[in-house]
Design a protein around this motif. Sequence first.
Motif, PDB file in Angstrom:
ATOM      1  N   ASP A   1       0.827  -1.205   0.000  1.00  0.00           N
ATOM      2  CA  ASP A   1       0.000   0.000   0.000  1.00  0.00           C
ATOM      3  C   ASP A   1       0.863   1.258   0.000  1.00  0.00           C
ATOM      4  OD1 ASP A   1      -2.353  -1.491   0.053  1.00  0.00           O
ATOM      5  OD2 ASP A   1      -2.315  -1.623   2.250  1.00  0.00           O
ATOM      6  N   HIS A   2       2.049   1.133   0.599  1.00  0.00           N
ATOM      7  CA  HIS A   2       2.949   2.287   0.716  1.00  0.00           C
ATOM      8  C   HIS A   2       4.378   1.863   0.364  1.00  0.00           C
ATOM      9  CE1 HIS A   2      -0.207   4.692   2.633  1.00  0.00           C
ATOM     10  NE2 HIS A   2      -0.486   3.618   3.335  1.00  0.00           N
TER      11      HIS A   2
ATOM     12  N   GLU B   1       8.184 -10.763   4.968  1.00  0.00           N
ATOM     13  CA  GLU B   1       8.340 -10.223   6.322  1.00  0.00           C
ATOM     14  C   GLU B   1       8.519  -8.710   6.295  1.00  0.00           C
ATOM     15  OE1 GLU B   1      10.329 -13.652   9.048  1.00  0.00           O
ATOM     16  OE2 GLU B   1      11.543 -12.969   7.362  1.00  0.00           O
ATOM     17  N   PHE B   2       9.270  -8.200   5.315  1.00  0.00           N
ATOM     18  CA  PHE B   2       9.403  -6.745   5.189  1.00  0.00           C
ATOM     19  C   PHE B   2       8.045  -6.110   4.869  1.00  0.00           C
ATOM     20  CE2 PHE B   2      14.110  -7.174   4.460  1.00  0.00           C
ATOM     21  CZ  PHE B   2      14.501  -6.245   5.417  1.00  0.00           C
ATOM     22  N   ALA B   3       7.256  -6.778   4.043  1.00  0.00           N
ATOM     23  CA  ALA B   3       5.942  -6.241   3.683  1.00  0.00           C
ATOM     24  C   ALA B   3       5.016  -6.203   4.894  1.00  0.00           C
ATOM     25  CB  ALA B   3       5.326  -7.080   2.566  1.00  0.00           C
TER      26      ALA B   3
ATOM     27  N   SER C   1       6.137  -3.452   7.147  1.00  0.00           N
ATOM     28  CA  SER C   1       5.748  -2.168   6.564  1.00  0.00           C
ATOM     29  C   SER C   1       4.280  -1.860   6.841  1.00  0.00           C
ATOM     30  CB  SER C   1       6.018  -2.197   5.056  1.00  0.00           C
ATOM     31  OG  SER C   1       5.474  -1.066   4.419  1.00  0.00           O
ATOM     32  N   GLN C   2       3.434  -2.858   6.689  1.00  0.00           N
ATOM     33  CA  GLN C   2       1.997  -2.659   6.898  1.00  0.00           C
ATOM     34  C   GLN C   2       1.697  -2.277   8.347  1.00  0.00           C
ATOM     35  OE1 GLN C   2      -0.367  -6.223   6.420  1.00  0.00           O
ATOM     36  NE2 GLN C   2      -2.142  -5.063   5.722  1.00  0.00           N
TER      37      GLN C   2
ATOM     38  N   GLN D   1       1.106   2.330  12.782  1.00  0.00           N
ATOM     39  CA  GLN D   1       1.588   2.920  14.034  1.00  0.00           C
ATOM     40  C   GLN D   1       2.284   4.260  13.837  1.00  0.00           C
ATOM     41  OE1 GLN D   1       1.313   1.331  17.088  1.00  0.00           O
ATOM     42  NE2 GLN D   1       2.224   3.050  18.182  1.00  0.00           N
ATOM     43  N   PHE D   2       3.118   4.351  12.764  1.00  0.00           N
ATOM     44  CA  PHE D   2       4.047   5.483  12.693  1.00  0.00           C
ATOM     45  C   PHE D   2       4.042   6.263  11.384  1.00  0.00           C
ATOM     46  CE2 PHE D   2       6.671   2.419  15.387  1.00  0.00           C
ATOM     47  CZ  PHE D   2       6.404   3.057  16.582  1.00  0.00           C
ATOM     48  N   PHE D   3       3.235   5.927  10.410  1.00  0.00           N
ATOM     49  CA  PHE D   3       3.474   6.346   9.023  1.00  0.00           C
ATOM     50  C   PHE D   3       3.819   7.819   8.850  1.00  0.00           C
ATOM     51  CE2 PHE D   3       1.937   7.790   4.808  1.00  0.00           C
ATOM     52  CZ  PHE D   3       2.874   7.120   4.046  1.00  0.00           C
ATOM     53  N   HIS D   4       3.001   8.708   9.316  1.00  0.00           N
ATOM     54  CA  HIS D   4       3.207  10.134   9.031  1.00  0.00           C
ATOM     55  C   HIS D   4       4.548  10.623   9.555  1.00  0.00           C
ATOM     56  CE1 HIS D   4       2.313  14.343   8.295  1.00  0.00           C
ATOM     57  NE2 HIS D   4       2.689  14.596   9.527  1.00  0.00           N
ATOM     58  N   ASP D   5       4.851  10.313  10.807  1.00  0.00           N
ATOM     59  CA  ASP D   5       6.100  10.804  11.407  1.00  0.00           C
ATOM     60  C   ASP D   5       7.324  10.183  10.759  1.00  0.00           C
ATOM     61  OD1 ASP D   5       4.633  12.360  13.091  1.00  0.00           O
ATOM     62  OD2 ASP D   5       4.795  11.014  14.815  1.00  0.00           O
TER      63      ASP D   5
END
Length: 301
Positions: free
Chosen positions: A214-215, A272-274, A277-278, A283-287
Amino acid sequence: MTPMEKIRKLRESGNFHFTKSLGQNFLTDENILDKLVRAAGITEDDAVIEIGPGAGIVTEKLLQAAGPVLAVEIDKALIPFLQETLEPYPNFTLWHQDVLKAPLCQWIQENSPEQPVKIVANLPYYVTTPIVMKLLEENLPIHSMVLMVQKEVALRMAAKPGTKDYGALSVAVQLYSQVEKAFDVSPNVFIPKPKVGSAVVKLTIHEKPPVQLDHPELFFTLVKAAFGQRRKTLSNALSHLRPKEEKQQILQVLEAASIDPVRRGETLNIQEFATLSQLWQKQFFHDTMEAHKKSERVERK
């Protein structure tokens, strides 16, 4: 005309000199040339883009085997020679451009609108990764890429988790393609002779990616951080992306992803990285992305 005769003719023209900054090393061995074309699986139904045709030695083999062929060459000194020697082939197109800036999609739409193209390249070692990632990330309609690269880079592209060659490049390339190291190439079959060994690697683009992202930007931020300091545990390697007081939250994300925080980044597979990432995104995306952009701004200064 043999490869050596072609190179001799080029040098005798007086208009060309090998340019070290462009990483020019021309193949001279007919057997290697034939193996390269066979590895690409070229047929007359294929449209082909060749990056860095040089003296046109590989190009001529491609023109004899393929449908339309586009050669993209950055060195203007080579353009007249390529135009002269390859002019008899009606399926030949030559662009004098930097492939990193070339509108490849335009040529593909005009020459191969209904089926993916194949890429063949003897890549300058200093710019291999940017070119490969451009081709992969731009989502061009590519079937496969057969690339002559530094042997060390080929090993890194094909490396599996937990091995010494596995790194961010391995994850990035394998996210988009199935990687196969085809064969090694001795420095002795090039003019001028490079100081390192080479290898041909084949990247077959996935019809469906192994993971859904997704990101993607966040995914690659975490991958780069995980491999940034290979000796560090994953929890410590990722900690610079967050304030120190949030270390416990990083541990919670790793636990939710079923990843032991004492593992190192080199042991994680793409899935596992995916997953990481999800969960990190929730939890933290914006920051995290703000910190990443700030870091990039600092690096550019």
